[in-house]
Design a protein around this motif. Structure first.
Motif, mmCIF file in Angstrom:
data_model
loop_
_atom_site.group_PDB
_atom_site.id
_atom_site.type_symbol
_atom_site.label_atom_id
_atom_site.label_comp_id
_atom_site.label_asym_id
_atom_site.label_seq_id
_atom_site.Cartn_x
_atom_site.Cartn_y
_atom_site.Cartn_z
ATOM 1 N N MET B 184 -7.497 6.694 0.359
ATOM 2 C CA MET B 184 -8.962 6.769 0.465
ATOM 3 C C MET B 184 -9.541 7.996 -0.221
ATOM 4 O O MET B 184 -10.524 7.913 -0.945
ATOM 5 N N MET B 191 -8.920 6.256 -9.163
ATOM 6 C CA MET B 191 -9.088 4.933 -9.787
ATOM 7 C C MET B 191 -10.526 4.757 -10.283
ATOM 8 O O MET B 191 -10.772 4.210 -11.364
ATOM 9 N N PHE B 194 -10.967 6.921 -13.500
ATOM 10 C CA PHE B 194 -10.290 6.289 -14.638
ATOM 11 C C PHE B 194 -11.061 5.032 -15.063
ATOM 12 O O PHE B 194 -11.279 4.777 -16.242
ATOM 13 N N SER B 224 -6.488 13.697 -15.256
ATOM 14 C CA SER B 224 -5.199 13.934 -14.589
ATOM 15 C C SER B 224 -4.061 13.266 -15.355
ATOM 16 O O SER B 224 -4.292 12.403 -16.195
ATOM 17 N N ALA B 226 -1.495 10.926 -16.621
ATOM 18 C CA ALA B 226 -1.474 9.456 -16.548
ATOM 19 C C ALA B 226 -0.166 8.919 -15.948
ATOM 20 O O ALA B 226 -0.193 7.982 -15.142
ATOM 21 N N SER B 227 0.963 9.514 -16.293
ATOM 22 C CA SER B 227 2.238 8.964 -15.789
ATOM 23 C C SER B 227 2.382 9.234 -14.290
ATOM 24 O O SER B 227 2.872 8.389 -13.538
ATOM 25 N N TRP B 229 -0.072 9.344 -12.198
ATOM 26 C CA TRP B 229 -0.963 8.410 -11.493
ATOM 27 C C TRP B 229 -0.481 6.975 -11.593
ATOM 28 O O TRP B 229 -0.678 6.184 -10.676
ATOM 29 N N ARG B 230 0.180 6.651 -12.703
ATOM 30 C CA ARG B 230 0.856 5.348 -12.785
ATOM 31 C C ARG B 230 1.835 5.223 -11.611
ATOM 32 O O ARG B 230 1.829 4.237 -10.877
ATOM 33 N N CYS B 233 0.186 4.711 -8.286
ATOM 34 C CA CYS B 233 -0.299 3.324 -8.158
ATOM 35 C C CYS B 233 0.839 2.381 -7.778
ATOM 36 O O CYS B 233 0.677 1.506 -6.924
ATOM 37 N N ILE B 234 1.982 2.568 -8.419
ATOM 38 C CA ILE B 234 3.129 1.685 -8.144
ATOM 39 C C ILE B 234 3.652 1.931 -6.725
ATOM 40 O O ILE B 234 4.005 0.996 -6.010
ATOM 41 N N ILE B 240 -3.837 1.275 -2.007
ATOM 42 C CA ILE B 240 -4.835 1.513 -3.056
ATOM 43 C C ILE B 240 -5.655 0.245 -3.289
ATOM 44 O O ILE B 240 -6.889 0.288 -3.317
ATOM 45 N N VAL B 241 -4.980 -0.890 -3.390
ATOM 46 C CA VAL B 241 -5.693 -2.159 -3.607
ATOM 47 C C VAL B 241 -6.622 -2.443 -2.430
ATOM 48 O O VAL B 241 -7.782 -2.820 -2.609
ATOM 49 N N LYS B 242 -6.134 -2.202 -1.221
ATOM 50 C CA LYS B 242 -6.953 -2.432 -0.021
ATOM 51 C C LYS B 242 -8.254 -1.615 -0.091
ATOM 52 O O LYS B 242 -9.344 -2.144 0.163
ATOM 53 N N HIS B 243 -8.124 -0.347 -0.490
ATOM 54 C CA HIS B 243 -9.326 0.501 -0.506
ATOM 55 C C HIS B 243 -10.195 0.254 -1.730
ATOM 56 O O HIS B 243 -11.420 0.432 -1.666
ATOM 57 N N ILE B 244 -9.610 -0.190 -2.833
ATOM 58 C CA ILE B 244 -10.444 -0.607 -3.965
ATOM 59 C C ILE B 244 -11.311 -1.783 -3.531
ATOM 60 O O ILE B 244 -12.526 -1.806 -3.763
#
Lengths: 283, 283
Positions: B184, B191, B194, B224, B226-227, B229-230, B233-234, B240-244
């Motif tokens: 959150m 996200m 970006f 920030s 990129a790798s 944060w990649r 995300c993974i 993350i998807v839930k809060h997006i």
């Protein structure tokens, strides 16, 4: 220029006045607002030469009037000044939205006055009010002028010269293009910051205990003036909604990449975003 | 404590080591990484006492090993250290996601080792690398420990004491709660930043010419790594998807208020958002 009247002597109107006085471009700057205390302070601070709370007095003999009040007050301000100015007086403003300002001017004057030059200085401060007025606020900052088909060229040049004399970079744009660009670069980010704060409060306010420096910078614009942003939303609704919807499509794509664990696509999107921002910073 | 091995001597691992040396809590801090140049620099900077590029040597006689490499490398790092440590050695990490770290530890060790203390210091810098290491980086910052059902209490206390000795505020949370809260307050804002940059590039990159100070702060986290944060995300995809998706619903409500010109509702939402942020700042 001999005499300018500033209507609404706050941060922006006050900084414009202070800059012009420093630049020696105007002999006499008179302020008008509803709050006499504010005007007294503006005189004490040397931001304006004099003031009046009588609009007729304030406008008598002016070459130009700058409207620096909140956008939602424009129509009533234009109604107020209309009886006191002739067609030789230049009118300009500093509103964040331009299409709505032009629409209000047309509503009040029947047609867009040829000497009304809509303007938007892209500059600000976290502080507001005349106490925060700063002669250098617009130095190196963009000021967008959005003339219409029947704009008087001489008036356009005069207003442009005034802004350039205080260090601003003047650019002329169509008002619709201005409103579209600002919706993307300013209005949309503000909506995202306000929405994130609202989402956090409604989901779990205690989450803020775990927010760090990145969140602080990201959310700073959510501390902007609520009534000003309400007005911007009302006055640029179509463009803001359009870009919120466009952004949501983009964010949904990122969400899908995360769902699909598409590591490579995620990283390249982040790399492109980072590169674009870093290039912008270095410009 | 006699000897600690830091695996990955960058900003976070290096700042942890430097802080402990300044606090005089550890006699001997040895560094391990794949880059010998980085380790040499860390010794020259006084961040670590010595180094080895042989993991067996690096781990011989250690009381604790701190894994400070990117989260996606954890499983291979755990596989690498497993043959060289016994059950008395405390293992800890500094990863931004905790559920995935625990899952990787279980995958490598069969069960979660009782002396593995997952940790996440909520602190950082725009700069990275051991050159940016700073003994005071964690001063006053939160460090979240996420022990599991079979965590050794003494090991938990030992790791907690180390972080507190360098000024951190230690808090114990369930790993799922940690991952939810950070999604959150950190992952979601990243996200959004970006995504906004990506949206602008794809819509009209020239719009950036009209971006101002508010945009600069808002978008800073889009610069920030990129790798990193990649990997986040993974490793925290579900949260993350839930809060997006939750955020999208909130943003759609704002869009509807703007469409409906519901000025009062818009203003009160902005006021609440501003108030929540201002209160958070003043805490």
């Amino acid at each position: 220029m001999n005499k300018i009247c500033i209507i609404g002597v706050g941060l922006i109107g006050g900084s414009f006045a202070l800059g012009l006085k420093k630049a020696g471009k105007v002999h006499n700057i008179i302020g008008y607002s509803r709050s006499e205390n504010n005007l007294k302070m503006a005189v004490e601070l040397g931001v304006i030469d004099s003031y009046s709370t009588d609009i007729g007095q304030a406008l008598s003999g002016v070459d130009m009037v700058l409207i620096a009040t909140p956008v939602n007050s424009f129509q009533s301000v234009l109604e107020m000044i209309k009886p006191h100015i002739d067609e030789n007086v230049i009118i300009s403003d500093v509103g964040s939205t331009k299409g709505s300002v032009i629409a209000m001017a047309k509503a009040v004057f029947g047609i867009m006055p040829s000497r009304f030059i809509p303007a938007h200085p892209i500059a600000g401060k976290e502080k507001s009010g005349v106490e925060a007025a700063d002669a250098t606020l617009f130095k190196g900052k963009r000021v967008i002028l959005t003339p219409t088909e029947n704009t008087d060229t001489q008036a356009l040049i005069t207003v442009s010269d005034l802004w350039e004399s205080i260090g601003a970079r003047v650019e002329v744009l169509d008002d619709k293009i201005h409103d579209d660009l600002l919706a993307m670069t300013s209005h949309l980010p503000h909506m995202l910051a306000f929405s994130l704060m609202d989402y956090l409060i409604n989901s779990d306010a205690s989450a803020l205990n775990y927010a760090a420096g990145g969140f602080k910078d990201f959310s700073r614009i959510a501390s902007s003036d609520a009534s000003m942003w309400r007005d911007i939303c009302i006055n640029n609704a179509d463009e803001i909604v359009k870009h919120i919807e466009g952004f949501q499509r983009n964010l949904s794509q990122i969400s899908d990449l995360i769902k699909g664990a598409q590591a490579q696509e995620i990283e390249s999107l982040f790399v492109n975003a980072k590169t674009a921002r870093d290039n912008w910073l270095n410009e």
